[in-house]
Design an enzyme around this catalytic site. Structure first.
Site, PDB file in Angstrom:
ATOM      1  N   GLU A   1       1.135  -1.438  -0.038  1.00  0.00           N
ATOM      2  CA  GLU A   1      -0.053   0.008   0.106  1.00  0.00           C
ATOM      3  C   GLU A   1       0.881   1.198  -0.057  1.00  0.00           C
ATOM      4  OE1 GLU A   1      -0.349  -2.607   1.905  1.00  0.00           O
ATOM      5  OE2 GLU A   1      -2.308  -3.556   1.236  1.00  0.00           O
TER       6      GLU A   1
ATOM      7  N   HIS B   1     -11.150  -6.233   8.573  1.00  0.00           N
ATOM      8  CA  HIS B   1     -11.987  -5.817   7.394  1.00  0.00           C
ATOM      9  C   HIS B   1     -13.259  -4.943   7.733  1.00  0.00           C
ATOM     10  CE1 HIS B   1      -9.608  -9.312   6.445  1.00  0.00           C
ATOM     11  NE2 HIS B   1      -9.605  -8.956   5.015  1.00  0.00           N
TER      12      HIS B   1
END
Lengths: 339, 419
Positions: free
Chosen positions: A60, A129
């Site tokens: 990322e 998540h």
């Protein structure tokens, strides 16, 4: 107008921009050939090429670092971080670089990057998540931070974000990707078809960043909320038959405090609701800003409903999630206070 | 209790001890082959471990890496290295006098930047670290502009927002220096990817110190450069020291930093960073390789940080005082001077005259820079400028805060007038 889910609306926004502006590129994990784990970029690579819809390594920090360099070289990158929970390896690039490029170089260099990332719970995602980290980005000078709650806003705000000359962190409440969610996990999943905000123009349009939306007018109490919680709050208000005004913040930064404060000044009561943890959360900023402006109008202290200050637990998702019952109880308590 | 078995890297010499550079592996000048630019990455493994050198101890250019530069280019390089050094020395003194808050010299490392500035094309975008002032000087940024940034004065390119030395020069394609380490590395790769997406033949180049190669950004950058065959030259300036931490703690023991290039699929070159000709030749090779579509190169410049890390650092606390004279790769300015003199293109008298000319030039620029205000006195930037450029358009909350500051400043003026 076409009936679209939020995922389809986001896909349509990127399609419109890829077609319109050769500077627009999309990059992220699984976004290319596969079309993204939530299908938001489905079909885009086959239409616009692997050099414009780019699969990336699982890094990322690298995705955002590269996007900054691309933007400095005249492109308009739309980076996808697969889950907001995975954004932290990119945090330094976002906070120290992306947010300050214009500032530190006195506008000699800028970084018009849009970072899309699915956030929020209600999908049995457990603690990796389900997070809602909008507060830690809203706290950083130089970032615009937004979260739409429906397909129409999602498309218009994503186009506005891509066209914006400043970086935008674009949070997508994934529980409402495919339909509104009233907070009841036992009910069959709803679809956006038939919902007024699920009617989306095919072509180009924008929903301005920095504007809140009054999604339900009322006089007795103001509910200030955003993302999935807009729908949960609307359901809770309907349950109680309250004459509540529900305001969708939509844009955390810049914040449309005028719209929020006008509503609170009118109703004299305010409940703030978000999924994110409560302590030091974005709701604290909303509460502080609203009481500074509306103190003499208030009939009761401003209250907050939020996720508990714990990590997001897998097995206790619905005890954790600030659902309809929690919102109803908070509203009932708020309505009983008299100044 | 048994003996601890953890390996902790140990510096060869500490204060009071004899300098010891026996760990620096040095190849003879001219000994390392120069392959064609399209060479397979695995063929560069020896180039990443040996040391590419052009200038021998006598100042003679030898071997396949000799870029055979015309004397005018060599003289320009010498002038810019010397200007960098004169500028550095002057700014260091200025900081000691309290005129600027902070400074970082590049003493001993001038060739790394100045030679690269000559080897790359004007359209190539450079992503410097904070010790690459030679890139700015090599590309012609006036020292006056650099000084105004150091002073945060009314002509400061950064409008008072950056620590001294965090320059930029957009027209000369020098990216904004961050101050956070290695963050510019993946950005340079992204810039290069964009050039490739647009079909342009500009390349990017970036610099980090060997200490910063430990950052994740370094690895992200190398990986993205490899995956997308980005046209970029990635430089590691191994000056042996990261503040007080010697290069062993960045992983420099046993394997070179350049070897990480082939490890990740990039060409790797380990070069004599104090040899202007070697830096020029290696940079030109890597740039040509990148431009031709063969991908990125990691270049390790072996050099030595002759001065302190910054004006806030005191190296006598952690390393021998007289290390620089013992540094086996010498002084880059002296070496190029010797080479030019050997060619009959330079001499001591011209050198002395050049030095005097540069000192005058720097002194005059400093005087002019001071006239635009300093940290302590003279004209000041409007503090309200701090609200500009956070966003392109001032949002309402910043507009309100700017008004609040203006009211605060007016109250302060009134209070001052009252007392």
């Amino acid at each position: 107008m076409t009936a679209m889910s939020m995922v389809q609306a986001l896909n349509s926004a990127m399609e419109v921009m890829l077609a319109r502006d050769p500077r627009v590129v999309i990059l992220g994990e699984d976004v290319g050939y596969f079309g993204g784990v939530f299908r938001a970029t489905e079909g885009l690579q086959s239409r616009y090429g692997a050099h414009r819809v780019i699969d990336t390594p699982i890094a990322e920090g690298g995705i955002v670092g590269a996007a900054i360099g691309m933007a400095a070289n005249g492109l308009r990158p739309v980076a996808e971080i697969q889950f907001a929970d995975y954004i932290y390896p990119a945090y330094d690039q976002i906070v120290s670089e992306l947010a300050r490029m214009r500032y530190r170089s006195a506008a000699a260099f800028t970084a018009p990057v849009t970072i899309r990332t699915p956030c929020g719970g209600g999908i049995r995602g457990g603690q990796t998540h389900s997070q809602s980290p909008e507060g830690v980005f809203a706290h950083v000078s130089g970032l615009k931070v937004v979260m739409p709650s429906n397909p129409y806003d999602a498309k218009g705000m994503l186009i506005a974000a891509i066209e914006d000359d400043d970086p935008v962190i674009f949070f997508e409440p994934k529980r409402v990707y495919n339909g509104p969610f009233d907070g009841d996990p036992q009910k069959p999943a709803e679809s956006w078809a038939g919902h007024p905000m699920g009617e989306v123009p095919e072509g180009h349009y924008t929903v301005p960043i920095g504007k809140a939306a009054v999604v339900r007018a009322g006089n007795a109490v103001t509910v200030v909320t955003y993302g999935t919680m807009v729908h949960v709050c609307l359901a809770a208000v309907a349950d109680l038959g309250l004459d509540a005004e529900v305001v969708d913040v939509r844009s955390m930064v810049p914040l449309d405090i005028d719209t929020l404060a006008a509503s609170v000044a009118k109703t004299g009561r305010c409940l703030i609701a978000h999924e994110a943890t409560r302590f030091g959360g974005y709701g604290a900023e909303l509460s502080a800003s609203l009481q500074e402006r509306c103190f003499w109008h208030l009939q009761a202290p401003i209250q907050r409903v939020a996720g508990w200050d714990t990590p997001y637990p897998h097995a206790f998702e619905w005890e954790y999630f600030p659902g309809r019952l929690r919102v109803r109880r908070a509203l009932e308590a708020l309505m009983q206070v008299s100044a | 209790m048994s003996e601890p078995r953890l390996h902790v890297p140990e510096v060869p010499a500490r204060p009071g001890e004899e300098p010891d550079f026996s760990y620096v592996r040095i190849s003879p000048a001219g000994a390392v082959p120069r392959p064609p630019i399209g060479v397979a990455v695995r063929e560069t493994v020896p180039l990443a471990e040996d040391l590419i050198r052009v200038l021998d101890d006598n100042g003679t250019a030898i071997g396949p890496w000799d870029p055979k530069l015309p004397p005018d280019t060599l003289r320009a390089g010498l002038r810019e290295m010397l200007l960098t050094r004169v500028f550095d020395d002057r700014m260091q003194r200025t900081q000691r006098q309290g005129r600027i808050s902070f400074y970082v010299r590049s003493w001993g490392e001038e060739a790394v930047s100045v030679a690269a500035a000559h080897a790359l094309r004007p359209g190539d975008m450079l992503f410097p670290s904070y010790r690459n002032q030679g890139l700015f000087i090599g590309r012609g940024t006036p020292v006056l502009d650099l000084m105004c940034q150091l002073l945060s004065n009314t002509h400061d390119m950064c409008k008072g927002r950056q620590l001294p030395v965090m320059y930029h020069d957009a027209p000369r394609r020098l990216f904004s220096i961050s101050g956070n380490l290695a963050t510019q590395y993946p950005q340079a790769v992204g810039w290069a990817m964009a050039a490739a997406i647009k079909g342009e033949d500009h390349i990017a180049a970036a610099w980090v110190g060997e200490g910063s190669t430990a950052e994740a950004d370094f690895h992200h950058a190398m990986l993205f450069a490899k995956v997308y065959r980005a046209p970029v030259v990635l430089n590691v300036v191994n000056n042996q020291w990261a503040i007080s931490t010697f290069q062993g703690f960045a992983g420099g023991e046993q394997r070179s930093f350049a070897a990480r290039g082939p490890g990740l699929g990039l060409a790797g070159l380990r070069i004599d960073g104090n040899d202007f000709l070697a830096v020029y030749a290696a940079t030109a090779w890597a740039a040509e390789r990148a431009r031709a579509g063969y991908g990125a190169t990691l270049i390790e410049h072996v050099t030595y940080r002759a001065g302190a890390h910054s004006t806030s650092d005191d190296p006598s606390r952690y390393r021998p005082k007289d290390e620089f004279p013992a540094w086996p790769l010498g002084d880059p300015v002296e070496r190029l001077k010797k080479h030019l003199s050997g060619l009959g293109e330079w001499d001591d008298a011209r050198h002395t005259a050049l030095l005097a000319e540069l000192e005058t030039e720097v002194a005059a620029a400093w005087k002019q820079a001071m006239s635009y205000g300093t940290n302590n006195d003279g004209a000041r930037l409007d503090p309200a400028l701090m609200f500009e450029d956070v966003f392109k358009v001032l949002p309402p909350h910043l507009e309100a805060q700017r008004a609040e500051l203006e009211a605060e400043l007016a109250a302060a003026r009134d209070a001052g007038a009252a007392t």
